[in-house]
Design an enzyme around this catalytic site. Sequence first.
Site, PDB file in Angstrom:
ATOM      1  N   HIS A  44      34.182  96.244 119.657  1.00 37.50           N
ATOM      2  CA  HIS A  44      33.308  97.353 119.273  1.00 37.50           C
ATOM      3  C   HIS A  44      32.878  97.194 117.816  1.00 37.50           C
ATOM      4  O   HIS A  44      33.644  96.720 116.981  1.00 37.50           O
ATOM      5  CB  HIS A  44      34.026  98.697 119.428  1.00 37.50           C
ATOM      6  CG  HIS A  44      34.285  99.058 120.846  1.00 37.50           C
ATOM      7  ND1 HIS A  44      33.303  99.514 121.687  1.00 37.50           N
ATOM      8  CD2 HIS A  44      35.413  99.032 121.581  1.00 37.50           C
ATOM      9  CE1 HIS A  44      33.814  99.748 122.870  1.00 37.50           C
ATOM     10  NE2 HIS A  44      35.100  99.455 122.836  1.00 37.50           N
ATOM     11  N   ALA A  71      49.405  87.017 135.655  1.00 32.71           N
ATOM     12  CA  ALA A  71      49.240  88.464 135.726  1.00 32.71           C
ATOM     13  C   ALA A  71      49.352  89.125 134.355  1.00 32.71           C
ATOM     14  O   ALA A  71      50.080  88.665 133.480  1.00 32.71           O
ATOM     15  CB  ALA A  71      50.297  89.063 136.658  1.00 32.71           C
ATOM     16  N   ALA A  78      52.106  84.720 132.321  1.00 28.23           N
ATOM     17  CA  ALA A  78      51.914  86.150 132.544  1.00 28.23           C
ATOM     18  C   ALA A  78      52.179  86.948 131.269  1.00 28.23           C
ATOM     19  O   ALA A  78      53.081  86.635 130.498  1.00 28.23           O
ATOM     20  CB  ALA A  78      52.839  86.631 133.663  1.00 28.23           C
ATOM     21  N   ARG A 115      50.382  80.605 122.562  1.00 25.70           N
ATOM     22  CA  ARG A 115      50.520  79.323 121.872  1.00 25.70           C
ATOM     23  C   ARG A 115      50.952  78.296 122.904  1.00 25.70           C
ATOM     24  O   ARG A 115      51.411  78.645 124.000  1.00 25.70           O
ATOM     25  CB  ARG A 115      51.538  79.406 120.739  1.00 25.70           C
ATOM     26  CG  ARG A 115      52.920  79.769 121.220  1.00 25.70           C
ATOM     27  CD  ARG A 115      53.942  79.832 120.091  1.00 25.70           C
ATOM     28  NE  ARG A 115      55.235  80.260 120.589  1.00 25.70           N
ATOM     29  CZ  ARG A 115      56.095  79.492 121.241  1.00 25.70           C
ATOM     30  NH1 ARG A 115      55.816  78.246 121.473  1.00 25.70           N
ATOM     31  NH2 ARG A 115      57.248  79.966 121.658  1.00 25.70           N
TER      32      ARG A 115
END
Length: 109
Positions: A28, A54, A72, A93
């Site tokens: 934004h 996920a 995940a 990383r």
Amino acid sequence: TYIQAFNGMIVEPECYLGPHVAFITANHDYHTGAMEAHLPADPIILRRGVWVGAHTTILPGVELGPGVIVGAGSVVTRSFPDGHVVIAGVPARVVRTLSASQQTPSNTP
């Protein structure tokens, strides 16, 4: 999965996405005070055979090279364009480089 694609996305074949992955292609512009104002950035790019675990968040301008595997829950804040690595963490990383024998047909050019 959530895709905010104000600055676009490129997804090459054979990419796999786990549940609840967030692609945020623009931040934004808080200087305007308007929530609908977004800053320009490069698109998010997933090269061939990227796997995204996920609950991962991928931020504006990130490029993941061929065969990158994202653990995940990771937050990917920078690019890994060379590919064939496992990345994880906040921020993500490299935790492992994939040898030729570990690369699958879907993530090998």
